[in-house]
Every structure is written in structure tokens, then in C-alpha cells.
Design an enzyme around this catalytic site. Structure first.
Site, PDB file in Angstrom:
ATOM      1  N   ASP A 295      -6.948  -1.310  -4.933  1.00  9.89           N
ATOM      2  CA  ASP A 295      -7.812  -0.990  -3.970  1.00  9.89           C
ATOM      3  C   ASP A 295      -8.804  -0.140  -4.392  1.00  9.89           C
ATOM      4  O   ASP A 295      -9.992   0.078  -4.370  1.00  9.89           O
ATOM      5  CB  ASP A 295      -7.472  -0.386  -2.725  1.00  9.89           C
ATOM      6  CG  ASP A 295      -6.697  -1.717  -1.865  1.00  9.89           C
ATOM      7  OD1 ASP A 295      -6.664  -2.861  -2.153  1.00  9.89           O
ATOM      8  OD2 ASP A 295      -5.706  -1.049  -1.065  1.00  9.89           O
TER       9      ASP A 295
ATOM     10  N   ASP B 282       1.048  -1.128  -0.183  1.00  5.44           N
ATOM     11  CA  ASP B 282      -0.077   0.010   0.076  1.00  5.44           C
ATOM     12  C   ASP B 282       0.985   1.174  -0.041  1.00  5.44           C
ATOM     13  O   ASP B 282       2.072   1.210   0.517  1.00  5.44           O
ATOM     14  CB  ASP B 282      -1.113   0.204   1.177  1.00  5.44           C
ATOM     15  CG  ASP B 282      -2.013  -0.989   1.326  1.00  5.44           C
ATOM     16  OD1 ASP B 282      -2.438  -1.221  -0.110  1.00  5.44           O
ATOM     17  OD2 ASP B 282      -2.362  -1.622   2.330  1.00  5.44           O
TER      18      ASP B 282
END
Length: 175
Positions: free
Chosen positions: A154, A136
Site C-alpha cells: 500500500d 495489513d
């Protein structure tokens, strides 16, 4: 006597470009999502150290963090089994979406939405297999509150899910 042809006797004309789309087109779009996701993750992994944060604006940083769980680090500390659980789940969901793409090629918004979800799911599955966690790097914040970091995959999954809701609401409204 003039011949009249009722509307119902004529063959239905299909003036719908969506009918000409194929599952391969939607899968190619999903592949584009995967390529973009993996490209940005590779750049971040190669240029950042774990935990490093670089400010971009007054509300956004680029960071490098790892997520061994699911959304919002759900089950991140579960002991390791979650890596394979979420990998398997991503593969099953991906296969189901491919099946949906073959069944619903004429529904453009639906196919666009599930293609985004497919691309995002595959992007995160690749991370779990290659790294053992999801990479991330997008960190949005207001003052001292930081939204959990996320990635391009995402974003694609979230936008796809919202578009699925919009598609369903439009379908319900028509009936």
C-alpha cells in the site's frame, strides 16, 4: 568561406541516461517491492495472532489484520466476490503497467512511479490468491484515532501515485 553548420542540421545528441533504461530494470525494481512486501507480511503472519497489536512508538503499532476489500476496507463485507474482482483488477492493472513500461522507458520518474504501483499491486494480488485477503500490519495513530492499517504494498502504491502526479505536473509545466 567558413562552413557554418546550423544547430538544426546536426543530429540531436542524446545525453540522457534515462534512454538507456529498460523495462526489465523497472520490473526488477517492482519485484524488489514485492519481495520486501511479502517478507514483512510473512514475518508478521508467523509472529502475530490475528488482531494482536504491539506498540512500537507513541504513534505506531505493528498489528495483524486482514482486509478482504480494497483501500480503507472498501467492499470488505461484500460477500466474497470482491476477492476475485480485486485480484482480476490487480492483474489487469499490472499488465497495463508493464505495457506502459515498454512504451515510456525514457521517462525515469514515470517509470519509477508505475514500478512502485506495479510492485504494490502484485504484492496485494499475491495475498488475495494465497490468503483470500490482504495482510495489513502498519498501524499509525494519534490519541484514539487510528488510520486504517496498511502494508508495504500500500505504501508503494501511494508513493507511486503521488510521484505520478508530480511527474504530470512537471510535464504540464514544461509545455
Amino acid at each position: 568561406m567558413a562552413s557554418t553548420t546550423s544547430r538544426s542540421a546536426r543530429p540531436a545528441r542524446r545525453n540522457n541516461k534515462a534512454a538507456s533504461t529498460t523495462p526489465l530494470l523497472w520490473m526488477a525494481f517492482a519485484l524488489l517491492v514485492v519481495v520486501l512486501d511479502q517478507f514483512f507480511k510473512i514475518v508478521i503472519v508467523r509472529t502475530f495472532t490475528y488482531g494482536e497489536s504491539r506498540p512500537v512508538t507513541g504513534f505506531f503499532n505493528l498489528v495483524l489484520v486482514y482486509n478482504k476489500g480494497a483501500a480503507f476496507s472498501f467492499l470488505a463485507d461484500a460477500g466474497g466476490w470482491q476477492r476475485w474482482f480485486f485480484t482480476g483488477l490487480g492483474i489487469v492493472v499490472g499488465a497495463f503497467i508493464v505495457w506502459l513500461l515498454y512504451r515510456h522507458t525514457g521517462q525515469r520518474l514515470f517509470c519509477f512511479a508505475v514500478s512502485l504501483i506495479l510492485g504494490g499491486a502484485v504484492g496485494n494480488v499475491i495475498d488475495r490468491v494465497v490468503y483470500g485477503h490482504v495482510v495489513d500490519f502498519l498501524d499509525f495513530y494519534v490519541r484514539n484515532y487510528h488510520w486504517p492499517a496498511f502494508n508495504v504494498a500500500d505504501c508503494a502504491i501511494t508513493v507511486g501515485a503521488v510521484l505520478l502526479i508530480v511527474d504530470e505536473l512537471r510535464r504540464v509545466r514544461r509545455h
